[in-house]
Design a protein around this motif. Structure first.
Motif, PDB file in Angstrom:
ATOM      1  N   UNK A 189       7.557   6.224  23.170  1.00 49.73           N
ATOM      2  CA  UNK A 189       7.470   4.000  23.213  1.00 49.73           C
ATOM      3  C   UNK A 189       8.961   3.961  23.886  1.00 49.73           C
ATOM      4  N   UNK A 190       8.759   2.903  24.411  1.00 47.98           N
ATOM      5  CA  UNK A 190       9.763   2.003  25.674  1.00 47.98           C
ATOM      6  C   UNK A 190       9.958   1.548  25.073  1.00 47.98           C
ATOM      7  N   UNK A 191      10.077   1.226  23.885  1.00 45.39           N
ATOM      8  CA  UNK A 191      10.474  -0.436  23.878  1.00 45.39           C
ATOM      9  C   UNK A 191      12.085  -0.193  23.722  1.00 45.39           C
ATOM     10  N   UNK A 192      13.012  -1.648  23.656  1.00 46.59           N
ATOM     11  CA  UNK A 192      14.299  -1.802  23.250  1.00 46.59           C
ATOM     12  C   UNK A 192      14.288  -1.078  21.591  1.00 46.59           C
ATOM     13  N   UNK A 193      15.941  -0.734  21.292  1.00 43.86           N
ATOM     14  CA  UNK A 193      16.017  -0.130  20.157  1.00 43.86           C
ATOM     15  C   UNK A 193      17.093  -0.818  19.592  1.00 43.86           C
ATOM     16  N   UNK A 194      17.887  -1.621  18.029  1.00 43.14           N
ATOM     17  CA  UNK A 194      18.408  -1.675  17.369  1.00 43.14           C
ATOM     18  C   UNK A 194      18.452  -1.455  16.788  1.00 43.14           C
ATOM     19  N   UNK A 195      19.046  -0.447  16.394  1.00 40.77           N
ATOM     20  CA  UNK A 195      19.502   0.398  14.696  1.00 40.77           C
ATOM     21  C   UNK A 195      21.012   0.604  14.319  1.00 40.77           C
ATOM     22  N   UNK A 196      20.946   0.781  12.926  1.00 42.50           N
ATOM     23  CA  UNK A 196      22.147   0.682  12.580  1.00 42.50           C
ATOM     24  C   UNK A 196      23.331   1.801  12.921  1.00 42.50           C
ATOM     25  N   UNK A 197      22.939   2.670  13.339  1.00 42.97           N
ATOM     26  CA  UNK A 197      23.905   3.883  13.341  1.00 42.97           C
ATOM     27  C   UNK A 197      24.385   3.486  14.761  1.00 42.97           C
ATOM     28  N   UNK A 198      23.325   3.801  15.848  1.00 40.83           N
ATOM     29  CA  UNK A 198      23.383   3.914  17.529  1.00 40.83           C
ATOM     30  C   UNK A 198      23.512   2.779  18.007  1.00 40.83           C
TER      31      UNK A 198
ATOM     32  N   UNK B 178       9.454  -5.798  14.642  1.00 40.79           N
ATOM     33  CA  UNK B 178       9.356  -6.062  15.975  1.00 40.79           C
ATOM     34  C   UNK B 178       9.904  -7.036  16.429  1.00 40.79           C
ATOM     35  N   UNK B 179      10.311  -7.284  17.654  1.00 40.99           N
ATOM     36  CA  UNK B 179      10.961  -8.730  18.147  1.00 40.99           C
ATOM     37  C   UNK B 179      10.211  -9.564  19.652  1.00 40.99           C
ATOM     38  N   UNK B 180       9.602  -9.654  19.698  1.00 38.05           N
ATOM     39  CA  UNK B 180       8.559 -10.005  21.004  1.00 38.05           C
ATOM     40  C   UNK B 180       9.093 -11.537  21.341  1.00 38.05           C
ATOM     41  N   UNK B 181      10.343 -10.508  22.992  1.00 35.60           N
ATOM     42  CA  UNK B 181      10.837 -11.989  23.838  1.00 35.60           C
ATOM     43  C   UNK B 181      11.863 -12.527  22.914  1.00 35.60           C
ATOM     44  N   UNK B 182      12.294 -11.819  21.818  1.00 33.33           N
ATOM     45  CA  UNK B 182      14.057 -12.571  20.819  1.00 33.33           C
ATOM     46  C   UNK B 182      12.889 -12.890  19.895  1.00 33.33           C
ATOM     47  N   UNK B 183      11.596 -13.374  19.289  1.00 34.18           N
ATOM     48  CA  UNK B 183      11.187 -13.631  18.713  1.00 34.18           C
ATOM     49  C   UNK B 183      10.866 -12.151  17.192  1.00 34.18           C
ATOM     50  N   UNK B 184      10.757 -12.679  15.614  1.00 30.91           N
ATOM     51  CA  UNK B 184      10.429 -11.914  15.406  1.00 30.91           C
ATOM     52  C   UNK B 184       8.605 -11.887  14.617  1.00 30.91           C
ATOM     53  N   UNK B 185       7.991 -10.587  14.970  1.00 23.22           N
ATOM     54  CA  UNK B 185       6.230 -10.965  14.620  1.00 23.22           C
ATOM     55  C   UNK B 185       5.576 -10.368  14.150  1.00 23.22           C
TER      56      UNK B 185
ATOM     57  N   UNK C 181       0.919  -1.247  -0.304  1.00 19.14           N
ATOM     58  CA  UNK C 181      -0.261   0.322  -0.179  1.00 19.14           C
ATOM     59  C   UNK C 181       1.146   1.009   0.009  1.00 19.14           C
ATOM     60  N   UNK C 182       0.016   2.077   0.394  1.00 20.33           N
ATOM     61  CA  UNK C 182       0.814   3.623   0.223  1.00 20.33           C
ATOM     62  C   UNK C 182       1.173   4.085   2.016  1.00 20.33           C
ATOM     63  N   UNK C 183       2.231   4.759   2.457  1.00 23.93           N
ATOM     64  CA  UNK C 183       2.299   5.173   3.760  1.00 23.93           C
ATOM     65  C   UNK C 183       2.137   4.316   4.990  1.00 23.93           C
ATOM     66  N   UNK C 184       1.839   4.704   6.013  1.00 26.12           N
ATOM     67  CA  UNK C 184       2.148   3.762   7.207  1.00 26.12           C
ATOM     68  C   UNK C 184       0.206   3.043   7.945  1.00 26.12           C
ATOM     69  N   UNK C 185       0.558   2.157   7.477  1.00 28.77           N
ATOM     70  CA  UNK C 185      -0.640   1.224   7.845  1.00 28.77           C
ATOM     71  C   UNK C 185      -1.147   2.079   9.121  1.00 28.77           C
ATOM     72  N   UNK C 186      -2.357   1.615   9.384  1.00 25.10           N
ATOM     73  CA  UNK C 186      -3.140   1.535  10.908  1.00 25.10           C
ATOM     74  C   UNK C 186      -2.689   0.555  11.399  1.00 25.10           C
TER      75      UNK C 186
ATOM     76  N   UNK D 163       6.104   1.124  15.366  1.00 21.01           N
ATOM     77  CA  UNK D 163       7.096   0.989  14.315  1.00 21.01           C
ATOM     78  C   UNK D 163       6.430   1.872  13.227  1.00 21.01           C
ATOM     79  N   UNK D 164       5.083   2.195  13.683  1.00 21.51           N
ATOM     80  CA  UNK D 164       4.418   3.129  12.830  1.00 21.51           C
ATOM     81  C   UNK D 164       4.816   4.993  12.878  1.00 21.51           C
ATOM     82  N   UNK D 165       5.891   4.843  14.540  1.00 22.51           N
ATOM     83  CA  UNK D 165       5.782   6.279  14.529  1.00 22.51           C
ATOM     84  C   UNK D 165       7.262   6.625  13.873  1.00 22.51           C
ATOM     85  N   UNK D 166       7.678   5.894  14.354  1.00 21.89           N
ATOM     86  CA  UNK D 166       9.667   5.527  13.734  1.00 21.89           C
ATOM     87  C   UNK D 166       9.298   5.380  11.507  1.00 21.89           C
ATOM     88  N   UNK D 167       7.835   4.857  10.680  1.00 21.07           N
ATOM     89  CA  UNK D 167       8.244   4.866   9.899  1.00 21.07           C
ATOM     90  C   UNK D 167       7.151   5.980   9.228  1.00 21.07           C
TER      91      UNK D 167
END
Length: 300
Positions: free
Chosen positions: A93-102, A137-144, A28-33, A39-43
């Motif tokens: 959003x108090x989630x853990x983050x793993x990102x390329x630069x930081x 998004x990974x929940x308890x280590x599993x990509x969901x 589709x186009x844009x960020x899905x509701x 995930x939506x905020x980051x995108x």
């Protein structure tokens, strides 16, 4: 579903509703509701920051190396501009983050967002319209759940594990005659060069787009049969995480050429030679062909 305020892309051709609606082909186009709020905020932040950065800065400014990322590779200014905007948006959003630069940001959450703010940075800085935001998004280590957004057009692919998806791969099960995207060849590496040319010899079509996340999404969409790193161990987790969810939701599979599990790991120096394919059968065959050709080229 909606796009970024002020930058909302047009509804994709063939969709029956307005912007942001998944069409019958799964994109589709844009960020899905339906997307997780983080995930939506980051995108959304990535789309807005990318649009602003490419409008306000010239190519030399965007391509300037300003630091080294957490993965040990050079960081371009465009990477920083987009990632900084994403991190600011994720502050709520108090989630853990793993990102390329930081790298790893631990908030003690059961949820981790694994993201690549701009996959295809060299393309983006040069004005080549082939780059993507991609996250899982990974929940308890599993990509969901996963979302990949083509930054120049707003086209997006989203899936959640266990939720029926209209995404469908081509269903191809064999390499001979397939359409395959590959990372660029490495002629100075005999094993990797042999692996690359073996796939090129057997495939009907080879593309090099230089944006792994976008190429993985195109496999899930059914636009191409497979994508692979020809045994160069170039892929980081941020390059593959979204494809694990998208491809599997569409009937495909993700493998590593050397049999390593693609799993959550906060060490961004870890590498894979990823394979994203339309079916488990094609993924397994492609991984085997690449591995055997690599070994023969290295030993010969």
């Amino acid at each position: 579903m909606g796009g970024v305020e002020g930058h909302e892309p047009a509804a994709p051709e063939g969709s029956e509703a307005g912007p942001g609606v998944r069409n019958v082909r799964g994109w589709g186009a844009g960020v899905p509701v339906e997307a997780h709020p983080a995930l939506a905020a980051a995108a959304s932040a990535a789309l807005e920051a990318y649009t602003a950065a490419t409008a306000e800065h010239d190519r030399a400014t965007l391509a300037a190396v300003v630091a080294d990322g957490a993965d040990g590779t050079p960081t371009m200014r465009i990477d920083v501009l987009v990632e900084d905007a994403i991190l600011a948006a994720l502050a709520r959003h108090p989630v853990n983050i793993l990102t390329e630069e930081t790298g790893w940001v631990d908030h003690g959450s059961a949820l981790t967002l694994v993201l690549d703010p701009v996959d295809g940075s060299a393309n983006a800085a040069a004005g080549v319209p082939l780059s993507a935001f991609s996250a899982a998004v990974a929940e308890d280590g599993v990509f969901t759940e996963a979302l990949t957004v083509w930054l120049d057009t707003g086209r997006s692919w989203w899936a959640r594990a266990g939720v029926p998806s209209p995404l469908r791969t081509t269903g191809r099960k064999t390499l001979d005659g397939a359409a395959v995207s590959l990372l660029r060849p490495h002629p100075a590496n005999p094993g990797a060069a042999a692996a690359w040319w073996e796939v090129a010899r057997r495939a009907a079509r080879v593309r090099i787009l230089s944006t792994s996340c976008l190429e993985g999404a195109l496999v899930a969409q059914g636009a191409t049969d497979a994508f692979a790193d020809a045994a160069t161990d170039t892929h980081r987790l941020v390059d593959l995480a979204a494809s694990v969810v998208l491809a599997e939701a569409a009937g495909g599979a993700v493998r590593d050429v050397f049999g390593r599990a693609v799993e959550l790991d906060t060490d961004l120096t870890r590498r894979w030679s990823g394979v994203v394919a339309a079916t488990p059968e094609l993924a397994d065959e492609l991984a085997t062909v690449l591995r055997e050709a690599y070994q023969a080229g290295r030993d010969g």
